[in-house]
Design a protein around this motif. Sequence first.
Motif, short mmCIF file in Angstrom:
data_model
loop_
_atom_site.label_atom_id
_atom_site.label_comp_id
_atom_site.label_asym_id
_atom_site.label_seq_id
_atom_site.Cartn_x
_atom_site.Cartn_y
_atom_site.Cartn_z
N ARG A 99 -8.31 3.85 3.40
CA ARG A 99 -6.89 3.96 3.06
C ARG A 99 -6.33 2.58 2.75
O ARG A 99 -6.69 1.60 3.40
CB ARG A 99 -6.10 4.58 4.20
CG ARG A 99 -6.41 6.04 4.47
CD ARG A 99 -5.59 6.57 5.63
NE ARG A 99 -4.16 6.59 5.33
CZ ARG A 99 -3.56 7.62 4.73
NH1 ARG A 99 -4.26 8.68 4.36
NH2 ARG A 99 -2.26 7.59 4.50
N ASP A 101 -2.39 1.28 2.02
CA ASP A 101 -0.96 1.51 1.86
C ASP A 101 -0.63 2.97 1.56
O ASP A 101 0.11 3.28 0.63
CB ASP A 101 -0.42 0.60 0.75
CG ASP A 101 1.11 0.52 0.76
OD1 ASP A 101 1.71 0.85 1.80
OD2 ASP A 101 1.69 0.15 -0.28
N GLY A 102 -1.20 3.87 2.34
CA GLY A 102 -0.90 5.28 2.17
C GLY A 102 -1.71 5.99 1.10
O GLY A 102 -1.53 7.19 0.88
N LEU A 103 -2.59 5.30 0.41
CA LEU A 103 -3.45 5.90 -0.60
C LEU A 103 -4.84 6.09 -0.02
O LEU A 103 -5.43 5.14 0.53
CB LEU A 103 -3.53 5.01 -1.85
CG LEU A 103 -2.20 4.67 -2.53
CD1 LEU A 103 -2.44 3.76 -3.72
CD2 LEU A 103 -1.47 5.94 -2.98
N ARG A 216 5.45 1.51 -4.58
CA ARG A 216 5.71 2.22 -3.34
C ARG A 216 6.34 3.59 -3.58
O ARG A 216 6.04 4.57 -2.89
CB ARG A 216 6.64 1.37 -2.44
CG ARG A 216 6.84 1.96 -1.06
CD ARG A 216 5.54 2.04 -0.29
NE ARG A 216 5.64 2.95 0.84
CZ ARG A 216 4.63 3.26 1.64
NH1 ARG A 216 3.46 2.72 1.42
NH2 ARG A 216 4.79 4.09 2.64
N GLU A 217 7.22 3.69 -4.58
CA GLU A 217 7.87 4.97 -4.87
C GLU A 217 6.96 5.90 -5.67
O GLU A 217 7.35 7.04 -5.98
CB GLU A 217 9.17 4.74 -5.64
CG GLU A 217 9.01 4.16 -7.04
CD GLU A 217 8.86 2.65 -7.06
OE1 GLU A 217 8.91 2.06 -8.15
OE2 GLU A 217 8.72 2.06 -5.96
N PRO A 269 2.98 12.53 -3.81
CA PRO A 269 2.14 12.90 -2.67
C PRO A 269 1.32 14.15 -2.96
O PRO A 269 1.84 15.16 -3.45
CB PRO A 269 3.15 13.13 -1.54
CG PRO A 269 4.31 12.25 -1.91
CD PRO A 269 4.38 12.29 -3.40
N ASN A 338 -2.68 10.05 -3.41
CA ASN A 338 -1.45 9.65 -2.75
C ASN A 338 -1.22 10.55 -1.53
O ASN A 338 -0.95 11.74 -1.67
CB ASN A 338 -0.26 9.75 -3.71
CG ASN A 338 1.01 9.18 -3.11
OD1 ASN A 338 1.05 8.80 -1.94
ND2 ASN A 338 2.07 9.12 -3.90
N GLU A 339 -1.32 9.97 -0.35
CA GLU A 339 -1.06 10.71 0.88
C GLU A 339 0.10 10.10 1.66
O GLU A 339 0.19 10.22 2.88
CB GLU A 339 -2.32 10.76 1.74
CG GLU A 339 -3.44 11.56 1.09
CD GLU A 339 -4.60 11.83 2.02
OE1 GLU A 339 -4.63 11.24 3.12
OE2 GLU A 339 -5.49 12.62 1.64
N ARG A 340 0.99 9.45 0.92
CA ARG A 340 2.20 8.94 1.55
C ARG A 340 3.15 10.10 1.87
O ARG A 340 3.07 11.17 1.27
CB ARG A 340 2.91 7.95 0.61
CG ARG A 340 2.09 6.69 0.32
CD ARG A 340 2.66 5.94 -0.85
NE ARG A 340 1.95 4.68 -1.09
CZ ARG A 340 2.06 3.95 -2.20
NH1 ARG A 340 2.87 4.36 -3.18
NH2 ARG A 340 1.39 2.83 -2.34
N HIS A 341 4.04 9.88 2.81
CA HIS A 341 5.02 10.91 3.15
C HIS A 341 5.97 11.10 1.98
O HIS A 341 6.47 10.13 1.40
CB HIS A 341 5.79 10.51 4.41
CG HIS A 341 4.92 10.43 5.63
ND1 HIS A 341 4.28 11.51 6.15
CD2 HIS A 341 4.59 9.38 6.42
CE1 HIS A 341 3.59 11.14 7.22
NE2 HIS A 341 3.76 9.85 7.40
N ARG A 343 9.20 11.64 -0.30
CA ARG A 343 10.57 11.17 -0.15
C ARG A 343 11.51 12.36 0.05
O ARG A 343 11.23 13.48 -0.36
CB ARG A 343 10.99 10.38 -1.39
CG ARG A 343 10.22 9.07 -1.56
CD ARG A 343 10.54 8.45 -2.89
NE ARG A 343 10.04 9.29 -3.99
CZ ARG A 343 10.32 9.07 -5.28
NH1 ARG A 343 11.12 8.07 -5.60
NH2 ARG A 343 9.82 9.85 -6.21
#
Length: 359
Positions: A99, A101-103, A216-217, A269, A338-341, A343
């Motif tokens: 991983r 940064d959330g990826l 990030r977005e 995500p 992309n496994e970020r939370h 928005r």
Amino acid sequence: MIRIRSGAARRTRSRRTSRRVLALGPPTLWGAVAITYKLSCPMAQQTGWGARIVTSAVFFAVGTGLVLHVRRTLLRELRQARRVAGAAQSALLRPLPPRVDGLNLAAAQLSADRCASVGGDLYEVIATEHGVRVVMGDVRGHGIAAIGTVAAVLGSFREAVHDEPELGAVARRLERALARHLRERTRAGPPSGFEADPDGFAAEEFVTVLLLEIRREGEVRALNCGHPWPYRLLGTRVEPLARTDPLPPLGSFPLPADLPVVRCGELRPGETLFLYTDGAEDARDADGRFFPLPQALSEAVREGAATPQSVLGAVFTRLLRHAAGSPTDDVALLVVRNERHPRRASGPRGPARAAGTRP
């Protein structure tokens, strides 16, 4: 300090001398036994069939022992050389973390040269203050001969992504690093096949490079120098990340003054990018048919492959089966999910409209 270094050098030379003596000991001993038997043993002087058979058996045993000793020595040196090469190659194309940064990441590389675990393909994923930056590249040629160029490009990328706020500036850093590397190789002498035209070697060397920036977005920006566009996996759909014509590869022509960065929409995500080198699509089966990469991706996601590891494994298995286990060119695959939370609120995005548009 000088005394310490000279003492260490003497100990190193002493160990090398001891190893050489030990390596030469058994062959020398067996040779001495054979010569002694031939010169001093009465049976060796006789001409009867029984004496000849015994003499032949003695020399056969000595010869077999020498062959086995040489074989063991060569295998030991080969294992040592492979350990050293493996360590050097792993340091060059180091394993990616699972991983960044959330990826979520997964990557695999297969060299067309059986003697090398790393070939002419390169990739790297680095989190920076400008976003997560990704490089996927392919050096002309394959196998061990391309490793030097891979090292030059990767080394420059790992520094430039932190220093340069724009992808265009990163690409120019890579171009300068490649030019320096080619000049040094030309001064050192061209490889086999270019002896008659050293300048032709430098002119024919090039690297295809794809640079991605995932902010990030989730916004994705790309700068493509002659490399295949990645595929975006949207649920069970597979579509190219962009459809614009790429720039020329690095090294073939100077980069233009204007380097257009392509805006490729957002990687939301749960969405995935599949990056690859052209060795994947160029792999052929026994009938000469190319590997259908989009079809393999579609089958993988329809069969439930969701994580980067499962997508990579499914495609790689199909690729090796298609090419009978031995592709003729280096192959590198990189999967980014992309496994970020998600928005709380996000604006509308049309992936088909955004892909290929420029700022």
